[in-house]
Write a protein that holds these residues in place. Structure first.
Motif, PDB file in Angstrom:
ATOM      1  N   ALA A 119       0.840  -1.202   0.000  1.00 42.36           N
ATOM      2  CA  ALA A 119       0.000   0.000   0.000  1.00 42.36           C
ATOM      3  C   ALA A 119       0.874   1.251   0.000  1.00 42.36           C
ATOM      4  O   ALA A 119       1.815   1.355   0.782  1.00 42.36           O
ATOM      5  CB  ALA A 119      -0.922   0.003   1.207  1.00 42.36           C
ATOM      6  N   ILE A 120       0.541   2.172  -0.883  1.00 36.98           N
ATOM      7  CA  ILE A 120       1.247   3.449  -1.004  1.00 36.98           C
ATOM      8  C   ILE A 120       0.217   4.562  -1.014  1.00 36.98           C
ATOM      9  O   ILE A 120      -0.790   4.476  -1.728  1.00 36.98           O
ATOM     10  CB  ILE A 120       2.076   3.521  -2.315  1.00 36.98           C
ATOM     11  CG1 ILE A 120       3.092   2.392  -2.388  1.00 36.98           C
ATOM     12  CG2 ILE A 120       2.746   4.884  -2.457  1.00 36.98           C
ATOM     13  CD1 ILE A 120       3.729   2.226  -3.763  1.00 36.98           C
ATOM     14  N   ILE A 121       0.476   5.607  -0.242  1.00 37.62           N
ATOM     15  CA  ILE A 121      -0.363   6.805  -0.287  1.00 37.62           C
ATOM     16  C   ILE A 121       0.523   7.970  -0.704  1.00 37.62           C
ATOM     17  O   ILE A 121       1.535   8.259  -0.054  1.00 37.62           O
ATOM     18  CB  ILE A 121      -1.036   7.095   1.066  1.00 37.62           C
ATOM     19  CG1 ILE A 121      -1.986   5.953   1.437  1.00 37.62           C
ATOM     20  CG2 ILE A 121      -1.790   8.430   1.014  1.00 37.62           C
ATOM     21  CD1 ILE A 121      -2.658   6.123   2.782  1.00 37.62           C
ATOM     22  N   PHE A 122       0.143   8.623  -1.779  1.00 38.58           N
ATOM     23  CA  PHE A 122       0.876   9.797  -2.263  1.00 38.58           C
ATOM     24  C   PHE A 122       0.361  11.031  -1.535  1.00 38.58           C
ATOM     25  O   PHE A 122      -0.845  11.254  -1.447  1.00 38.58           O
ATOM     26  CB  PHE A 122       0.707   9.943  -3.779  1.00 38.58           C
ATOM     27  CG  PHE A 122       1.302   8.792  -4.538  1.00 38.58           C
ATOM     28  CD1 PHE A 122       2.669   8.685  -4.712  1.00 38.58           C
ATOM     29  CD2 PHE A 122       0.486   7.793  -5.041  1.00 38.58           C
ATOM     30  CE1 PHE A 122       3.221   7.601  -5.387  1.00 38.58           C
ATOM     31  CE2 PHE A 122       1.023   6.716  -5.721  1.00 38.58           C
ATOM     32  CZ  PHE A 122       2.393   6.618  -5.900  1.00 38.58           C
ATOM     33  N   VAL A 123       1.275  11.822  -1.003  1.00 37.27           N
ATOM     34  CA  VAL A 123       0.919  13.008  -0.224  1.00 37.27           C
ATOM     35  C   VAL A 123       1.012  14.265  -1.095  1.00 37.27           C
ATOM     36  O   VAL A 123       1.447  14.216  -2.236  1.00 37.27           O
ATOM     37  CB  VAL A 123       1.832  13.134   1.025  1.00 37.27           C
ATOM     38  CG1 VAL A 123       1.623  11.961   1.966  1.00 37.27           C
ATOM     39  CG2 VAL A 123       3.298  13.265   0.644  1.00 37.27           C
ATOM     40  N   ARG A 124       0.600  15.377  -0.524  1.00 38.40           N
ATOM     41  CA  ARG A 124       0.679  16.694  -1.170  1.00 38.40           C
ATOM     42  C   ARG A 124      -0.089  16.777  -2.490  1.00 38.40           C
ATOM     43  O   ARG A 124       0.281  17.515  -3.402  1.00 38.40           O
ATOM     44  CB  ARG A 124       2.140  17.114  -1.374  1.00 38.40           C
ATOM     45  CG  ARG A 124       2.946  17.209  -0.091  1.00 38.40           C
ATOM     46  CD  ARG A 124       4.319  17.819  -0.289  1.00 38.40           C
ATOM     47  NE  ARG A 124       5.160  17.149  -1.254  1.00 38.40           N
ATOM     48  CZ  ARG A 124       6.003  16.154  -0.968  1.00 38.40           C
ATOM     49  NH1 ARG A 124       6.086  15.680   0.264  1.00 38.40           N
ATOM     50  NH2 ARG A 124       6.745  15.610  -1.912  1.00 38.40           N
ATOM     51  N   GLY A 125      -1.154  15.982  -2.611  1.00 35.66           N
ATOM     52  CA  GLY A 125      -1.989  16.044  -3.805  1.00 35.66           C
ATOM     53  C   GLY A 125      -1.379  15.427  -5.046  1.00 35.66           C
ATOM     54  O   GLY A 125      -1.888  15.627  -6.156  1.00 35.66           O
ATOM     55  N   LYS A 126      -0.315  14.665  -4.890  1.00 37.60           N
ATOM     56  CA  LYS A 126       0.331  14.020  -6.046  1.00 37.60           C
ATOM     57  C   LYS A 126      -0.537  12.874  -6.548  1.00 37.60           C
ATOM     58  O   LYS A 126      -1.192  12.186  -5.767  1.00 37.60           O
ATOM     59  CB  LYS A 126       1.710  13.481  -5.661  1.00 37.60           C
ATOM     60  CG  LYS A 126       2.658  14.520  -5.102  1.00 37.60           C
ATOM     61  CD  LYS A 126       3.132  15.475  -6.171  1.00 37.60           C
ATOM     62  CE  LYS A 126       4.120  16.491  -5.655  1.00 37.60           C
ATOM     63  NZ  LYS A 126       5.486  16.068  -5.679  1.00 37.60           N
ATOM     64  N   THR A 127      -0.535  12.684  -7.857  1.00 36.39           N
ATOM     65  CA  THR A 127      -1.309  11.590  -8.444  1.00 36.39           C
ATOM     66  C   THR A 127      -0.420  10.753  -9.363  1.00 36.39           C
ATOM     67  O   THR A 127       0.372  11.299 -10.137  1.00 36.39           O
ATOM     68  CB  THR A 127      -2.520  12.112  -9.244  1.00 36.39           C
ATOM     69  OG1 THR A 127      -2.057  12.983 -10.260  1.00 36.39           O
ATOM     70  CG2 THR A 127      -3.500  12.846  -8.354  1.00 36.39           C
ATOM     71  N   PRO A 128      -0.562   9.439  -9.281  1.00 42.55           N
ATOM     72  CA  PRO A 128       0.248   8.565 -10.130  1.00 42.55           C
ATOM     73  C   PRO A 128      -0.264   8.565 -11.568  1.00 42.55           C
ATOM     74  O   PRO A 128      -1.442   8.813 -11.821  1.00 42.55           O
ATOM     75  CB  PRO A 128       0.061   7.189  -9.487  1.00 42.55           C
ATOM     76  CG  PRO A 128      -1.282   7.267  -8.847  1.00 42.55           C
ATOM     77  CD  PRO A 128      -1.440   8.688  -8.391  1.00 42.55           C
ATOM     78  N   ILE A 186       1.996  16.132   8.341  1.00 45.87           N
ATOM     79  CA  ILE A 186       0.645  16.033   8.900  1.00 45.87           C
ATOM     80  C   ILE A 186       0.109  14.607   8.720  1.00 45.87           C
ATOM     81  O   ILE A 186      -0.517  14.051   9.630  1.00 45.87           O
ATOM     82  CB  ILE A 186      -0.307  17.058   8.241  1.00 45.87           C
ATOM     83  CG1 ILE A 186       0.186  18.490   8.497  1.00 45.87           C
ATOM     84  CG2 ILE A 186      -1.740  16.865   8.727  1.00 45.87           C
ATOM     85  CD1 ILE A 186       0.223  18.909   9.946  1.00 45.87           C
ATOM     86  N   SER A 187       0.358  14.008   7.574  1.00 47.67           N
ATOM     87  CA  SER A 187      -0.120  12.646   7.311  1.00 47.67           C
ATOM     88  C   SER A 187       0.462  11.657   8.308  1.00 47.67           C
ATOM     89  O   SER A 187      -0.261  10.852   8.900  1.00 47.67           O
ATOM     90  CB  SER A 187       0.234  12.220   5.882  1.00 47.67           C
ATOM     91  OG  SER A 187      -0.413  13.038   4.937  1.00 47.67           O
ATOM     92  N   CYS A 188       1.773  11.727   8.511  1.00 47.35           N
ATOM     93  CA  CYS A 188       2.418  10.833   9.489  1.00 47.35           C
ATOM     94  C   CYS A 188       1.866  11.085  10.885  1.00 47.35           C
ATOM     95  O   CYS A 188       1.594  10.140  11.634  1.00 47.35           O
ATOM     96  CB  CYS A 188       3.932  11.023   9.462  1.00 47.35           C
ATOM     97  SG  CYS A 188       4.724  10.393   7.975  1.00 47.35           S
ATOM     98  N   GLY A 189       1.692  12.346  11.235  1.00 47.68           N
ATOM     99  CA  GLY A 189       1.166  12.695  12.553  1.00 47.68           C
ATOM    100  C   GLY A 189      -0.238  12.181  12.784  1.00 47.68           C
ATOM    101  O   GLY A 189      -0.551  11.667  13.862  1.00 47.68           O
ATOM    102  N   LYS A 190      -1.086  12.301  11.781  1.00 49.16           N
ATOM    103  CA  LYS A 190      -2.468  11.817  11.912  1.00 49.16           C
ATOM    104  C   LYS A 190      -2.502  10.298  12.098  1.00 49.16           C
ATOM    105  O   LYS A 190      -3.287   9.784  12.899  1.00 49.16           O
ATOM    106  CB  LYS A 190      -3.302  12.222  10.697  1.00 49.16           C
ATOM    107  CG  LYS A 190      -3.751  13.673  10.709  1.00 49.16           C
ATOM    108  CD  LYS A 190      -4.618  13.963   9.492  1.00 49.16           C
ATOM    109  CE  LYS A 190      -5.289  15.295   9.613  1.00 49.16           C
ATOM    110  NZ  LYS A 190      -6.540  15.253  10.352  1.00 49.16           N
TER     111      LYS A 190
END
Length: 118
Positions: A67-76, A100-104
């Motif tokens: 599983a990968i989540i792209f941060v900062r609105g990036k899209t593959p 923020i993502s890691c913190g949440k």
């Protein structure tokens, strides 16, 4: 925690694999450097990254990251999504920054994971 719950916490979306998002994750790795990801060897990990290129999928495949989540609105790209499908990797995205993502996810209880021996 499941991948679906992580995406929900990050107010994100899926690019593929939503039907498999009940997969359990125990740890999170946030990095834009794939060499750092390779040093973070854990079982059942979700990768957060702002790096959007095929090397991310190749690295995840090598390390058995599903599983990968792209941060900062990036899209593959479509090619990356196709590569991920072939490798059974779920892709998601969030507009939130890495920090923020890691913190949440930490705040939601995703704090530790078992180290894998390679």
């Amino acid at each position: 925690m499941t991948v679906a719950k992580a995406v929900e916490i990050l107010e994100g979306q899926f690019f593929n694999g939503e039907d498999r998002a009940d997969m359990e994750i125990l740890a999170v790795c946030g990095s834009d450097l794939m060499s750092d990801v390779m040093a973070f060897v854990k079982d059942k990990v979700i990768l957060l990254t702002g790096l959007v290129n095929p090397q991310v999928i190749r690295t995840a495949t090598l390390l058995d990251i599903h599983a990968i989540i792209f941060v900062r609105g990036k899209t593959p790209s479509r090619d990356m999504i196709d590569m991920a499908e072939e490798a059974d990797i779920i892709l998601g995205g969030t507009k939130l920054p890495m920090y923020i993502s890691c913190g949440k996810l930490y705040e939601a209880g995703l704090r530790t994971g078992g180290t894998r021996v390679i």
